[in-house]
Design a protein around this motif. Structure first.
Motif, mmCIF file in Angstrom:
data_model
loop_
_atom_site.group_PDB
_atom_site.id
_atom_site.type_symbol
_atom_site.label_atom_id
_atom_site.label_comp_id
_atom_site.label_asym_id
_atom_site.label_seq_id
_atom_site.Cartn_x
_atom_site.Cartn_y
_atom_site.Cartn_z
ATOM 1 N N THR A 116 25.026 7.461 -8.758
ATOM 2 C CA THR A 116 24.095 8.583 -8.595
ATOM 3 C C THR A 116 23.554 8.674 -7.173
ATOM 4 O O THR A 116 23.180 9.749 -6.711
ATOM 5 C CB THR A 116 22.913 8.444 -9.573
ATOM 6 O OG1 THR A 116 22.257 7.182 -9.347
ATOM 7 C CG2 THR A 116 23.394 8.508 -11.014
ATOM 8 N N ASP A 117 23.485 7.553 -6.478
ATOM 9 C CA ASP A 117 22.963 7.519 -5.112
ATOM 10 C C ASP A 117 23.807 6.508 -4.333
ATOM 11 O O ASP A 117 23.570 5.300 -4.399
ATOM 12 C CB ASP A 117 21.494 7.089 -5.130
ATOM 13 C CG ASP A 117 20.854 7.072 -3.740
ATOM 14 O OD1 ASP A 117 21.596 7.061 -2.740
ATOM 15 O OD2 ASP A 117 19.616 7.055 -3.654
ATOM 16 N N PRO A 118 24.808 6.968 -3.574
ATOM 17 C CA PRO A 118 25.709 6.032 -2.882
ATOM 18 C C PRO A 118 24.998 5.083 -1.927
ATOM 19 O O PRO A 118 25.394 3.922 -1.794
ATOM 20 C CB PRO A 118 26.674 6.959 -2.132
ATOM 21 C CG PRO A 118 26.650 8.238 -2.907
ATOM 22 C CD PRO A 118 25.250 8.372 -3.419
ATOM 23 N N VAL A 119 23.936 5.535 -1.263
ATOM 24 C CA VAL A 119 23.221 4.664 -0.326
ATOM 25 C C VAL A 119 22.554 3.516 -1.071
ATOM 26 O O VAL A 119 22.675 2.342 -0.688
ATOM 27 C CB VAL A 119 22.178 5.472 0.477
ATOM 28 C CG1 VAL A 119 21.333 4.541 1.345
ATOM 29 C CG2 VAL A 119 22.866 6.519 1.343
ATOM 30 N N PHE A 127 22.737 3.950 -9.669
ATOM 31 C CA PHE A 127 23.724 4.255 -10.701
ATOM 32 C C PHE A 127 23.041 4.472 -12.041
ATOM 33 O O PHE A 127 21.864 4.142 -12.222
ATOM 34 C CB PHE A 127 24.755 3.124 -10.820
ATOM 35 C CG PHE A 127 24.196 1.801 -11.297
ATOM 36 C CD1 PHE A 127 24.062 1.527 -12.651
ATOM 37 C CD2 PHE A 127 23.820 0.825 -10.387
ATOM 38 C CE1 PHE A 127 23.549 0.314 -13.090
ATOM 39 C CE2 PHE A 127 23.309 -0.402 -10.814
ATOM 40 C CZ PHE A 127 23.170 -0.660 -12.164
ATOM 41 N N HIS A 128 23.806 5.039 -12.958
ATOM 42 C CA HIS A 128 23.415 5.135 -14.357
ATOM 43 C C HIS A 128 24.493 4.471 -15.193
ATOM 44 O O HIS A 128 25.691 4.700 -14.964
ATOM 45 C CB HIS A 128 23.253 6.593 -14.804
ATOM 46 C CG HIS A 128 22.004 7.238 -14.312
ATOM 47 N ND1 HIS A 128 21.841 8.608 -14.247
ATOM 48 C CD2 HIS A 128 20.828 6.709 -13.863
ATOM 49 C CE1 HIS A 128 20.633 8.892 -13.774
ATOM 50 N NE2 HIS A 128 20.008 7.756 -13.535
ATOM 51 N N VAL A 129 24.095 3.651 -16.143
ATOM 52 C CA VAL A 129 25.059 3.114 -17.090
ATOM 53 C C VAL A 129 25.516 4.262 -17.983
ATOM 54 O O VAL A 129 24.705 5.051 -18.485
ATOM 55 C CB VAL A 129 24.432 1.983 -17.939
ATOM 56 C CG1 VAL A 129 25.439 1.459 -18.960
ATOM 57 C CG2 VAL A 129 23.969 0.840 -17.035
ATOM 58 N N VAL A 130 26.828 4.373 -18.179
ATOM 59 C CA VAL A 130 27.402 5.498 -18.916
ATOM 60 C C VAL A 130 27.041 5.395 -20.392
ATOM 61 O O VAL A 130 27.129 4.317 -21.003
ATOM 62 C CB VAL A 130 28.935 5.526 -18.731
ATOM 63 C CG1 VAL A 130 29.559 6.628 -19.580
ATOM 64 C CG2 VAL A 130 29.280 5.721 -17.255
ATOM 65 N N GLY A 189 28.876 10.577 -8.478
ATOM 66 C CA GLY A 189 29.709 11.056 -9.571
ATOM 67 C C GLY A 189 30.879 10.158 -9.911
ATOM 68 O O GLY A 189 31.493 10.325 -10.977
ATOM 69 N N GLN A 190 31.228 9.210 -9.046
ATOM 70 C CA GLN A 190 32.313 8.275 -9.364
ATOM 71 C C GLN A 190 31.906 7.383 -10.548
ATOM 72 O O GLN A 190 30.747 7.000 -10.679
ATOM 73 C CB GLN A 190 32.635 7.397 -8.160
ATOM 74 C CG GLN A 190 33.274 8.110 -7.000
ATOM 75 C CD GLN A 190 33.486 7.175 -5.815
ATOM 76 O OE1 GLN A 190 32.909 6.094 -5.745
ATOM 77 N NE2 GLN A 190 34.317 7.589 -4.863
#
Length: 256
Positions: A223-226, A156-159, A109-110
């Motif tokens: 979306t996925d820190p790992v 991640f997702h690009v915003v 979420g960051q």
């Protein structure tokens, strides 16, 4: 892991030589690690590796960033391409910080601003009986698509922009492809075509290397820190030895 920043003194011949050849600069970066012999690399098959990137923010502001499993010693770069007379024990001419504490703080979420210099390529086959050939994406639309195809596996997702900020109506396409540039907070710049001979032993000329590199700037959401940590430690895409693949993050409020 460590994140290192070094400012090049572009008035010096050594800096210009390093910046003119990604192969020469790669060798100089790898020479920063006393534990590595020239024939070795610092990369385990699925572990952290040495990544580097050049950011040219202005003619006199050229920064080398290095992410590495070990702490580097850039004394030779300071001597060749920095300000050696200004160096002292408290300021050797580069800055290195532990990277692991930052990676450990990443959470779902960051949102962050990001930069990535990459080599967007794909494999094509013109005829069914021909072998596939690796080819660079040329247009910004396809280059953006290359990154968007990898965002999920990289954590991640690009915003996306809100509809009120988009200039093109929903569903607008460009030559049959979605116009990514108006949907996402993502830009493509600093496109470069590089061509050089790969060095071989005893000074013999090696195979010709041709690359197209671009720099992505934008905003992302974790979306996925790992998977995100893995992308930051291992890089994204091909040509990592030539300054591609290093993803860096920065707070959206502009602080360091």
């Amino acid at each position: 892991m460590f994140l290192t920043r070094f400012r090049m003194n572009t008035a010096r011949t050594g800096a210009r030589r390093l910046l003119s050849s990604p192969q020469v600069l790669h060798a100089a970066v790898m020479a920063s690690f006393p534990g590595l012999l020239p024939t070795q690399t610092a990369a385990a098959p699925n572990g952290p590796r040495v990544l580097w990137r050049i950011d040219q923010n202005a003619r006199a502001e050229v920064l080398l960033y290095v992410v590495s499993p070990e702490k580097p010693d850039l004394t030779h770069l300071v001597e060749q391409a920095g300000w050696p007379a200004a160096a002292d024990p408290g300021n050797p001419g580069w800055q290195t910080r532990p990277y692991a504490p930052f990676l450990d703080r990443l959470a779902q979420g960051q949102r962050w601003a990001f930069r990535l210099t990459a080599n967007p390529v794909h494999d094509i086959r013109r005829k069914p009986d021909e072998p596939r050939k690796r080819t660079a994406h040329i247009t910004p639309v396809h280059q953006m698509g290359w990154l968007l195809d990898r965002q999920e596996r990289c954590g991640f997702h690009v915003v996306e922009k809100p509809q009120s900020e988009r200039l093109l109506p929903g569903g607008t396409t460009y030559r049959g492809h979605e116009h990514h540039g108006d949907r996402y907070r993502l830009t493509v710049g600093d496109r470069r075509g590089l061509a050089f001979d790969k060095a071989r032993a005893e000074g013999k000329r090696g195979n010709r290397v041709s690359l197209v590199t671009v720099t992505f700037d934008g905003h992302l959401e974790v979306t996925d820190p790992v998977a995100m940590r893995r992308a930051l430690a291992q890089g994204i895409g091909k040509a990592k030895a030539y300054g591609c693949g290093l993803l860096t993050l920065a707070p959206l409020d502009g602080t360091e």
